[in-house]
Design a protein around this motif. Sequence first.
Motif, PDB file in Angstrom:
ATOM      1  N   ILE A 104      34.284 -20.884 -93.995  1.00 34.65           N
ATOM      2  CA  ILE A 104      34.707 -19.873 -94.887  1.00 34.65           C
ATOM      3  C   ILE A 104      33.685 -19.535 -95.980  1.00 34.65           C
ATOM      4  O   ILE A 104      32.990 -20.575 -96.432  1.00 34.65           O
ATOM      5  N   TYR A 105      33.221 -18.452 -96.426  1.00 31.86           N
ATOM      6  CA  TYR A 105      32.149 -18.201 -97.378  1.00 31.86           C
ATOM      7  C   TYR A 105      33.051 -17.906 -98.779  1.00 31.86           C
ATOM      8  O   TYR A 105      34.103 -17.563 -98.930  1.00 31.86           O
ATOM      9  N   PRO A 106      32.200 -18.244 -99.915  1.00 30.26           N
ATOM     10  CA  PRO A 106      32.740 -18.052-101.241  1.00 30.26           C
ATOM     11  C   PRO A 106      33.367 -16.645-101.231  1.00 30.26           C
ATOM     12  O   PRO A 106      32.895 -15.666-101.133  1.00 30.26           O
ATOM     13  N   GLY A 107      34.698 -16.858-102.068  1.00 29.70           N
ATOM     14  CA  GLY A 107      35.488 -15.348-102.172  1.00 29.70           C
ATOM     15  C   GLY A 107      35.974 -15.008-100.876  1.00 29.70           C
ATOM     16  O   GLY A 107      36.884 -13.795-101.135  1.00 29.70           O
ATOM     17  N   GLU A 108      35.963 -15.398 -99.823  1.00 27.02           N
ATOM     18  CA  GLU A 108      36.437 -14.995 -98.585  1.00 27.02           C
ATOM     19  C   GLU A 108      37.914 -15.128 -98.450  1.00 27.02           C
ATOM     20  O   GLU A 108      38.524 -16.152 -99.019  1.00 27.02           O
ATOM     21  N   LEU A 109      38.567 -14.356 -97.671  1.00 27.15           N
ATOM     22  CA  LEU A 109      40.189 -14.499 -97.266  1.00 27.15           C
ATOM     23  C   LEU A 109      39.904 -14.782 -95.801  1.00 27.15           C
ATOM     24  O   LEU A 109      39.718 -13.592 -95.322  1.00 27.15           O
ATOM     25  N   VAL A 110      40.239 -15.922 -95.309  1.00 30.19           N
ATOM     26  CA  VAL A 110      40.108 -16.093 -93.863  1.00 30.19           C
ATOM     27  C   VAL A 110      41.569 -16.515 -93.298  1.00 30.19           C
ATOM     28  O   VAL A 110      42.090 -17.415 -93.755  1.00 30.19           O
ATOM     29  N   ALA A 111      42.042 -15.594 -92.341  1.00 35.49           N
ATOM     30  CA  ALA A 111      43.424 -15.992 -91.792  1.00 35.49           C
ATOM     31  C   ALA A 111      42.903 -16.781 -90.439  1.00 35.49           C
ATOM     32  O   ALA A 111      42.158 -16.548 -89.720  1.00 35.49           O
ATOM     33  N   VAL A 112      44.147 -17.733 -90.181  1.00 35.70           N
ATOM     34  CA  VAL A 112      44.092 -18.521 -89.166  1.00 35.70           C
ATOM     35  C   VAL A 112      45.466 -18.299 -88.410  1.00 35.70           C
ATOM     36  O   VAL A 112      46.568 -18.524 -89.056  1.00 35.70           O
ATOM     37  N   ILE A 113      45.335 -17.748 -87.329  1.00 38.32           N
ATOM     38  CA  ILE A 113      46.689 -17.231 -86.590  1.00 38.32           C
ATOM     39  C   ILE A 113      46.596 -17.863 -85.209  1.00 38.32           C
ATOM     40  O   ILE A 113      45.778 -18.317 -84.817  1.00 38.32           O
ATOM     41  N   ALA A 127      49.357 -24.213 -81.681  1.00 36.38           N
ATOM     42  CA  ALA A 127      48.022 -24.064 -81.231  1.00 36.38           C
ATOM     43  C   ALA A 127      47.086 -24.795 -82.338  1.00 36.38           C
ATOM     44  O   ALA A 127      46.032 -25.247 -81.879  1.00 36.38           O
ATOM     45  N   GLY A 128      47.950 -25.770 -83.308  1.00 43.01           N
ATOM     46  CA  GLY A 128      47.072 -26.359 -84.055  1.00 43.01           C
ATOM     47  C   GLY A 128      46.527 -25.842 -85.451  1.00 43.01           C
ATOM     48  O   GLY A 128      45.868 -26.475 -86.261  1.00 43.01           O
ATOM     49  N   LYS A 129      47.270 -24.839 -85.667  1.00 38.50           N
ATOM     50  CA  LYS A 129      47.168 -24.434 -87.139  1.00 38.50           C
ATOM     51  C   LYS A 129      47.345 -25.217 -88.319  1.00 38.50           C
ATOM     52  O   LYS A 129      46.461 -25.425 -88.972  1.00 38.50           O
ATOM     53  N   SER A 130      48.585 -25.757 -88.502  1.00 40.15           N
ATOM     54  CA  SER A 130      48.826 -26.552 -89.609  1.00 40.15           C
ATOM     55  C   SER A 130      47.786 -27.722 -89.613  1.00 40.15           C
ATOM     56  O   SER A 130      47.605 -28.412 -90.672  1.00 40.15           O
ATOM     57  N   THR A 131      47.716 -28.482 -88.360  1.00 41.22           N
ATOM     58  CA  THR A 131      46.949 -29.492 -88.144  1.00 41.22           C
ATOM     59  C   THR A 131      45.616 -29.221 -88.763  1.00 41.22           C
ATOM     60  O   THR A 131      44.826 -30.077 -89.313  1.00 41.22           O
ATOM     61  N   LEU A 132      44.897 -28.137 -88.640  1.00 38.03           N
ATOM     62  CA  LEU A 132      43.643 -27.760 -89.056  1.00 38.03           C
ATOM     63  C   LEU A 132      43.732 -27.731 -90.505  1.00 38.03           C
ATOM     64  O   LEU A 132      42.729 -28.313 -91.189  1.00 38.03           O
ATOM     65  N   VAL A 149      41.758 -17.020 -84.140  1.00 36.94           N
ATOM     66  CA  VAL A 149      42.774 -17.096 -83.418  1.00 36.94           C
ATOM     67  C   VAL A 149      42.557 -18.375 -82.718  1.00 36.94           C
ATOM     68  O   VAL A 149      41.658 -18.775 -81.860  1.00 36.94           O
ATOM     69  N   LEU A 150      43.580 -19.562 -82.950  1.00 38.80           N
ATOM     70  CA  LEU A 150      43.559 -20.818 -82.446  1.00 38.80           C
ATOM     71  C   LEU A 150      44.504 -20.551 -81.245  1.00 38.80           C
ATOM     72  O   LEU A 150      45.792 -19.868 -81.420  1.00 38.80           O
ATOM     73  N   ASP A 151      44.030 -21.443 -80.093  1.00 44.78           N
ATOM     74  CA  ASP A 151      44.956 -21.525 -79.054  1.00 44.78           C
ATOM     75  C   ASP A 151      44.663 -22.842 -78.419  1.00 44.78           C
ATOM     76  O   ASP A 151      43.585 -23.233 -78.108  1.00 44.78           O
ATOM     77  N   SER A 152      45.568 -23.699 -78.171  1.00 47.42           N
ATOM     78  CA  SER A 152      45.564 -25.059 -77.610  1.00 47.42           C
ATOM     79  C   SER A 152      44.429 -25.947 -78.401  1.00 47.42           C
ATOM     80  O   SER A 152      43.892 -26.626 -77.703  1.00 47.42           O
TER      81      SER A 152
END
Length: 247
Positions: free
Chosen positions: A32-41, A46-51, A212-215
């Motif tokens: 992620i770069y300064p000022g970005e909004l990056v979504a993790v779905i 899939a491991g989203k909260s673990t990330l 997009v995370l999966d497994s």
Amino acid sequence: MTNDSAPLLELKDVHAGYIKDLNILQGINFRIYPGELVAVIGPNGAGKSTLAKTIFGLLTPNQGTITFKGEDITRLKSDQIVRRGMCYVPQIANVFSSLTVEENLEMGAFIRNASLKPLKQKIFTMFPRLAERRRQRAGTLSGGERQMLAMGRALMLDPDLLLLDEPSAALSPILVNSVFEQIQGINQTGKAIVLVEQNARKALAMAHRGYVLDSGRDRFEGPGQELLNDPKVGDLYLGATKGKLAG
């Protein structure tokens, strides 16, 4: 937002999990770069909260590296990471229920030596509902108000990066819209945000980029709108079978 500089945060080949030799994250690459909004779905599990927890030092990677502002933070603990300019808002247990709204905000600034009054006023300007309820105990707030308070408390440290873990979970559709508007407003002030979110369409629609995370793997990465309108992403992760997915 600018992508011509070095990443604010970068993960390379990160493996992590809760049990030794059983990795939930299996080689994640993320930036992620300064000022970005990056979504993790991604789907459940899939491991989203673990990330998010791994980035914030609540889990130590078994393999790979994490750098923040050019510094290796792979083995640092959460309190050390906070002092470097990152804050995390968990999905649950994210406010002190017995304390007032104002006391919660003050707790958020525990490492600051400066006067808290200007900081609190800044948060109250950003979240007028919190200003109205500043003397109210956090446990009596609505779900949406608690999310606003949790974000406001994190912002009391004026972080460079804000990690939000499922901020729309268990909220009504009206409150979801309100919380997402607040998140977009925070990002527009220049804060970089990693948004881990179950509401994939809304998250991608407002994100500069998405993963997009999966497994436990990053299956897709790209601009939010491109992922939103990618048939492969739609078929597999957004429950759509044809047409564009915006909306």
